[in-house]
Write an enzyme that holds these catalytic residues in place. Structure first.
Site, PDB file in Angstrom:
ATOM      1  CG  ASN A  34      -9.628   5.538  -3.103  1.00 51.65           C
ATOM      2  OD1 ASN A  34      -8.976   6.600  -2.787  1.00 51.65           O
ATOM      3  ND2 ASN A  34     -10.268   5.411  -4.260  1.00 51.65           N
ATOM      4  CD  GLU A  35     -10.397   8.745  -6.407  1.00 54.54           C
ATOM      5  OE1 GLU A  35     -11.091   8.142  -7.331  1.00 54.54           O
ATOM      6  OE2 GLU A  35      -9.362   9.309  -6.557  1.00 54.54           O
ATOM      7  CD  GLN A  43      -6.966   0.145  -8.746  1.00 56.72           C
ATOM      8  OE1 GLN A  43      -6.954   0.839  -7.692  1.00 56.72           O
ATOM      9  NE2 GLN A  43      -6.896   0.913 -10.045  1.00 56.72           N
ATOM     10  CD1 TRP A  57      -2.515   5.093  -9.781  1.00 56.56           C
ATOM     11  CD2 TRP A  57      -2.983   4.526  -7.714  1.00 56.56           C
ATOM     12  NE1 TRP A  57      -3.275   4.041  -9.720  1.00 56.56           N
ATOM     13  CE2 TRP A  57      -3.801   3.851  -8.611  1.00 56.56           C
ATOM     14  CE3 TRP A  57      -3.187   4.497  -6.373  1.00 56.56           C
ATOM     15  CZ2 TRP A  57      -4.347   2.750  -7.970  1.00 56.56           C
ATOM     16  CZ3 TRP A  57      -4.163   3.573  -5.841  1.00 56.56           C
ATOM     17  CH2 TRP A  57      -4.724   2.605  -6.698  1.00 56.56           C
ATOM     18  CG  HIS A 102      -9.341   1.775  -3.464  1.00 53.85           C
ATOM     19  ND1 HIS A 102      -8.381   2.617  -3.153  1.00 53.85           N
ATOM     20  CD2 HIS A 102      -9.755   1.925  -4.776  1.00 53.85           C
ATOM     21  CE1 HIS A 102      -7.903   3.385  -4.174  1.00 53.85           C
ATOM     22  NE2 HIS A 102      -8.809   2.916  -5.048  1.00 53.85           N
ATOM     23  CE1 TYR A 140      -3.950   9.536 -10.704  1.00 49.10           C
ATOM     24  CE2 TYR A 140      -5.601  10.057  -9.349  1.00 49.10           C
ATOM     25  CZ  TYR A 140      -4.490   9.167  -9.530  1.00 49.10           C
ATOM     26  OH  TYR A 140      -4.405   8.012  -8.977  1.00 49.10           O
ATOM     27  CD  GLU A 169      -5.636   7.082  -5.780  1.00 46.43           C
ATOM     28  OE1 GLU A 169      -5.689   7.357  -6.724  1.00 46.43           O
ATOM     29  OE2 GLU A 169      -6.157   6.495  -4.986  1.00 46.43           O
TER      30      GLU A 169
HETATM   31  C1  BG6 Z   1      -8.413   7.038  -8.637  1.00 42.84           C
HETATM   32  C2  BG6 Z   1      -8.565   5.684  -7.875  1.00 42.84           C
HETATM   33  O1  BG6 Z   1      -9.608   7.198  -9.062  1.00 42.84           O
HETATM   34  O2  BG6 Z   1      -7.378   7.061  -9.483  1.00 42.84           O
HETATM   35  C3  BG6 Z   1      -7.548   4.415  -8.287  1.00 42.84           C
HETATM   36  O3  BG6 Z   1      -8.356   5.862  -6.560  1.00 42.84           O
HETATM   37  C4  BG6 Z   1      -7.410   4.552  -9.985  1.00 42.84           C
HETATM   38  O4  BG6 Z   1      -7.908   3.338  -7.980  1.00 42.84           O
HETATM   39  C5  BG6 Z   1      -6.592   6.049 -10.148  1.00 42.84           C
HETATM   40  O5  BG6 Z   1      -6.612   3.618 -10.597  1.00 42.84           O
HETATM   41  C6  BG6 Z   1      -6.539   6.317 -11.622  1.00 42.84           C
HETATM   42  O6  BG6 Z   1      -7.583   6.290 -12.388  1.00 42.84           O
HETATM   43  P1  BG6 Z   1      -7.652   5.207 -13.683  1.00 42.84           P
HETATM   44  O7  BG6 Z   1      -8.844   5.240 -14.128  1.00 42.84           O
HETATM   45  O8  BG6 Z   1      -6.561   6.104 -14.736  1.00 42.84           O
HETATM   46  O9  BG6 Z   1      -7.212   4.023 -13.024  1.00 42.84           O
END
Ligand code: BG6
Length: 467
Positions: free
Chosen positions: A164-165, A18, A418, A119, A296, A372
Site C-alpha cells: 500500500n502506497e 489503524q 476509505w 500496509h 483523495y 481508497e
Molecule cells: C492513505 C493510507 O494514505 O490515506 C491510509 O493508505 C490513510 O492508511 C489514508 O489513513 C488517509 O490518510 P490520513 O493521513 O488522512 O489518515
C-alpha cells in the site's frame, strides 16, 4: 441504467494498525509503528494503535455491520508481526487463526476479502536486524511472509495486493522523516524503494508459482499533478512532480522498468538505485495483474527556487500546514479557486476521472480497483445522530467521476471507500474520521451507524444508480 458493470464490486477498506488494536495480544510481535507512535512528538497528541478500535476482538460485530451495509468486498491488511513476530521463522498460530476466522466470517456473509500484505507495519525485529527496507535482505523476508499468507489463506482469498502506497511509507520514512524509521536521506530512500519493487516482484512470482487462484496487484496513491499556470517553467515542474509521484511508482510494477529520464537523474544525483544482477529481469518478468488506486486529492504544482521541506496539517485547523517543496524541482501550491478540507486537501472529483484516463493512456486498459477514496472530517453529532452529509457529497461526486471513467472505457472493477469504520489516522489521531460507522471512544468503543451508512447501503443495493 447503471454505468457500473453487473459484477462491479462495492466495498470499503481499512488497515491492520489503524483498526485492530491487540498490539501485544496472543503472541504478536512488535511493529515499527508500535514503537514509533510511542516516541514523543511523532503523532497527533500522542495517539497510537495499541487499542485502535479493537477490531481484533470485535471483528464479528464489525463483519455483521459490513453485511448490513451490503458490502460485497472488504479490503484489509495483515499485520506481518502478528503472523511472524520476528519477521521470519517461527509462525504465531494465534495470528493465523485471527485472519483465518476473519476470512471465514466474511465469506459466510458473501463478502469477498481483498488482502493487502503490507500496509506499513513492519516487524521491528527486521528494522533492528538489517535496517528493514534499506537492506536487500528484506526481499527474501517479504517473500517468506507472502508465501505463508498464500499457503494459509490462498484457498479462500482471490484478491491480493502486495504493497500500500510506497510513496508514503518510503517518502515519509526516508525523505521527510515523518514516519518510521524517521530518516531524511534520499539516497537510502531511493534504494529502499527499489527493494520494495523487488519484493513486490518476488511475491508476484511466488503467487504464480504457487498457483494461487486469483489476482495480485499493487496499490498506489493516485494523485494527479496539474501546473498552476501555462508557463513552460510551471509545466516542466509539474512534469517532474508527475514523474516522481506517479511514473516512478507505477512503471516498475506495470512495465517492469523505471522511467528512463528520472532514473538517469536519480543515478546522477545520488548514485542509486543500485541494480544487482538479475534485478532487471525480475522486475520485467513479474508485472502485476491489476493496479489499486487510492485517490483523495490532486496537487497544483509550480516552478520552485525557494521552498524546501514542508509542514503537515495534522490538527484539522485549515491553513496550519506548509506546502511541500523540493528546491530546484517543484513545489505544491494552493489552488486559488479550489475547495479544501479542514486538513487542506483539495476536493476535486474531476481529478479522479482525469487521473484514471492518464493511467489508461500510459499503461493500457489494465484492470483497476479504486482501493481508497474518502473524506477526512470531524463529523458533527446532532440529536444523537452522526450527520456526515459532506462525506456523502464527497463520495457521490467521486462515484460519478468513476462512472465517467468507465464510460470512457476504463476497466474499473471495484470501489473501496476509505474507510469502513472510523479508525486511527497515522499522524492525525482519531479526530480525522472517514468511516460509515462511528466509534464512541467515551463509551467502550461502541459502534454506531452514521447517516452515510444508509446512503451507501442504497448505492450498493442499486449498483450505483441511486446516488
Ligand atoms: C492513505 C493510507 O494514505 O490515506 C491510509 O493508505 C490513510 O492508511 C489514508 O489513513 C488517509 O490518510 P490520513 O493521513 O488522512 O489518515
Amino acid at each position: 441504467m447503471s454505468v457500473f458493470p453487473k459484477d462491479f464490486l462495492w466495498g470499503a477498506a481499512t488497515a491492520s494498525y489503524q483498526v485492530e488494536g491487540g498490539h501485544d495480544a496472543d503472541g504478536k510481535g512488535l511493529s515499527n509503528w508500535d514503537l514509533f507512535s510511542h516516541l514523543p512528538g511523532t503523532t497527533y497528541q500522542g495517539t497510537n494503535g495499541d487499542v485502535a478500535v479493537d477490531h481484533y476482538h470485535r471483528f464479528r460485530e464489525d463483519v455483521a455491520l459490513m453485511a448490513e451495509l451490503g458490502m460485497q468486498t472488504y479490503r484489509f491488511s495483515i499485520s506481518w508481526p502478528r503472523l511472524l513476530p520476528q519477521g521470519r521463522g517461527e509462525v504465531n498460530e494465534a495470528g493465523i487463526r485471527f485472519y483465518s476466522e476473519l476470512i471465514d466470517e466474511l465469506l459466510k456473509h458473501n463478502i469477498k476479502p481483498m488482502i493487502t500484505l503490507y500496509h506499513w507495519d513492519l516487524p521491528q525485529a527486521l528494522q533492528e536486524q538489517f535496517g528493514g527496507w534499506e537492506s536487500r535482505e528484506i526481499v527474501d523476508a517479504f517473500d517468506e511472509y507472502a508465501r505463508l499468507c498464500y499457503q494459509r489463506f490462498g484457498d479462500r482469498v482471490e484478491l491480493w495486493s502486495t504493497f500500500n502506497e510506497t510513496i508514503v511509507f518510503i517518502g515519509m520514512g526516508y525523505i521527510t522523516g515523518a514516519h518510521p524509521p524517521r530518516l531524511t536521506d534520499p539516497k537510502k530512500g531511493i534504494q529502499a524503494c527499489h527493494h520494495v519493487f523487488l519484493a513486490n516482484a518476488r511475491a508476484v512470482k511466488s503467487f504464480r508459482e504457487m498457483r494461487i487462484d486469483g489476482q495480485i496487484g499493487f496499490v498506489n496513491v493516485l494523485q494527479p499533478n496539474d501546473p498552476i499556470s501555462d508557463s513552460p517553467q510551471d509545466r516542466r515542474a509539474c512534469e517532474i512532480a508527475e514523474g516522481i509521484f506517479t511514473h516512478w511508482l507505477y512503471d516498475p510494477v506495470l512495465k517492469g522498468e523505471y522511467p528512463a529520464e528520472l532514473l538517469a537523474m536519480a543515478q546522477q544525483a545520488f548514485g542509486v538505485p543500485y541494480f544487482a544482477p538479475g534485478d532487471e529481469e525480475l522486475l520485467k518478468q513479474n508485472i502485476v495483474d491489476f493496479i489499486g488506486l487510492n485517490y483523495y486529492k490532486r496537487e497544483m504544482v509550480a516552478h520552485n527556487d525557494d521552498v524546501d521541506g514542508y509542514a503537515i496539517n495534522t490538527s484539522g485547523q485549515k491553513g496550519s500546514g506548509r506546502e511541500l517543496g523540493f528546491k530546484g524541482l517543484f513545489k505544491q501550491v494552493r489552488n486559488p479557486n479550489g475547495v479544501y478540507t479542514d486538513w487542506d486537501w483539495e476536493v476535486y472529483p474531476q481529478g479522479l476521472t482525469d487521473a484514471i484516463g492518464r493511467i489508461v493512456k500510459r499503461y493500457g486498459n489494465i484492470p483497476i480497483y479504486i482501493t481508497e477514496n474518502g473524506l477526512g472530517a470531524k463529523d458533527p453529532i446532532v440529536d444523537g445522530e452522526v450527520r456526515d452529509q459532506p462525506r456523502i457529497d464527497y463520495l457521490r461526486d467521486h462515484i460519478q467521476a468513476i462512472g465517467a471513467a468507465i464510460e470512457q472505457g476504463a476497466d474499473v472493477r471495484g470501489y473501496y471507500p476509505w474507510s469502513f469504520i472510523d479508525l486511527l489516522s497515522w499522524l492525525n489521531g482519531y479526530q480525522k474520521q472517514y468511516g460509515f460507522v462511528y466509534v464512541d471512544h467515551n463509551d467502550n468503543l461502541a459502534r454506531k451507524k452514521k447517516q452515510s451508512f444508509g446512503w451507501y447501503q442504497r448505492v450498493i443495493a442499486t449498483n450505483g444508480e441511486q446516488l
